[in-house]
Write a protein that holds these residues in place. Structure first.
Motif, short mmCIF file in Angstrom:
data_model
loop_
_atom_site.label_atom_id
_atom_site.label_comp_id
_atom_site.label_asym_id
_atom_site.label_seq_id
_atom_site.Cartn_x
_atom_site.Cartn_y
_atom_site.Cartn_z
N VAL A 18 0.84 -1.21 0.00
CA VAL A 18 0.00 0.00 0.00
C VAL A 18 0.87 1.25 0.00
O VAL A 18 2.03 1.23 0.43
N TYR B 47 -7.74 2.63 4.53
CA TYR B 47 -7.10 1.47 5.13
C TYR B 47 -7.46 1.40 6.61
O TYR B 47 -7.61 2.43 7.28
N GLY C 285 -13.03 -1.01 -2.07
CA GLY C 285 -11.66 -1.13 -2.54
C GLY C 285 -10.61 -0.90 -1.47
O GLY C 285 -9.41 -0.97 -1.74
N VAL D 29 -8.41 -1.44 2.15
CA VAL D 29 -7.55 -2.54 2.56
C VAL D 29 -7.49 -2.63 4.09
O VAL D 29 -7.32 -1.62 4.77
N THR E 123 -9.04 -7.22 1.35
CA THR E 123 -9.62 -6.07 0.66
C THR E 123 -11.15 -6.13 0.70
O THR E 123 -11.75 -7.19 0.74
N LYS E 124 -11.72 -4.93 0.68
CA LYS E 124 -13.17 -4.80 0.55
C LYS E 124 -13.47 -4.62 -0.93
O LYS E 124 -12.89 -3.74 -1.58
#
Length: 238
Positions: A45, A116, A143, A145, A233-234
């Protein structure tokens, strides 16, 4: 159910006034874990300009490290005195970090607020893991994390994290962990999927050396036998 002698979360308040002093070995151990965690997280990330929640932030070691990387950081922890120590140190060093007192099972934030969520040395302590993961998924943007580490549940992990770390080396206070609350990787994956999060890469985390003070330093390891670190992840909308 954890016994009163184990999973003792009061230690974070008991030592809060010395959190940033470097006088307490186990607190230095927690501080020394941060660079090792970030060595792996940074591969996956980019922190700059991202809204990041440090879930279970204690006195702010990870939160301040993320602030250094340009993230917009919020930290939350149930330990009121630890949060006060984090707030005081942020004020002393001119950092714009928001700190809140609260539980992972009931996050006081709106839906889809964070890019995040970071959650280290926490999942093996929470009262309701599915609820915490559900809340993580709720506050993540599509999207977003979830970055985490936790302790595996097996005899080797129990020996390393409790017998060695707590009872022999005393690099953690006695009673810090309850072995029944450790989490096997397949259990965590199932819980993440139930919460609507998709597990990504994982690896091990552990000692990699000793510094000049005689304290352990940490970094990624190939085996997930004791501590493992990873991300989920979403799914993005649409």
């Amino acid at each position: 159910m954890a016994s009163p002698e184990r999973n003792d979360l009061t230690i974070y308040d008991q030592y809060a006034q010395n959190w940033w002093s470097d006088d307490i070995r186990w607190v230095r151990t927690l501080k020394n874990l941060v660079p090792g965690r970030l060595k792996w997280f940074d591969r996956h990330v980019d922190w700059a300009g991202k809204a990041v929640l440090d879930l279970g932030c204690a006195g702010g070691f990870m939160a301040e490290a993320l602030d250094e990387k340009g993230a917009e950081v919020t930290g939350i922890d149930p330990a009121k005195d630890a949060i006060a120590a984090a707030q005081a140190h942020a004020a002393e060093t001119g950092r714009n970090i928001r700190y809140d007192v609260g539980l992972g099972e009931d996050l006081p934030y709106p839906d889809a607020q964070f890019d995040y969520v970071v959650c280290v040395d926490v999942l093996e302590h929470v009262a309701d893991l599915p609820k915490v993961l559900s809340e993580v998924a709720r506050v993540l943007k599509p999207g977003g994390v979830f970055l985490f580490d936790t302790i595996n549940r097996n005899i080797i992990a129990r020996l390393a994290a409790i017998t060695v770390a707590e009872d022999i080396l005393r690099i953690l206070p006695k009673g810090t962990h309850h072995p029944a609350m450790f989490i096997k990787p397949d259990e965590l994956q199932a819980a993440l999927e139930t919460a609507g999060l998709i597990l990504g890469p994982t690896t091990g985390l552990g000692p990699r050396g000793i510094n000049r003070r005689g304290d352990l330093t940490f970094g990624p390891l190939p085996l997930r036998t004791v501590i493992y670190i990873g991300l989920a992840t979403k799914p993005a909308q649409g």
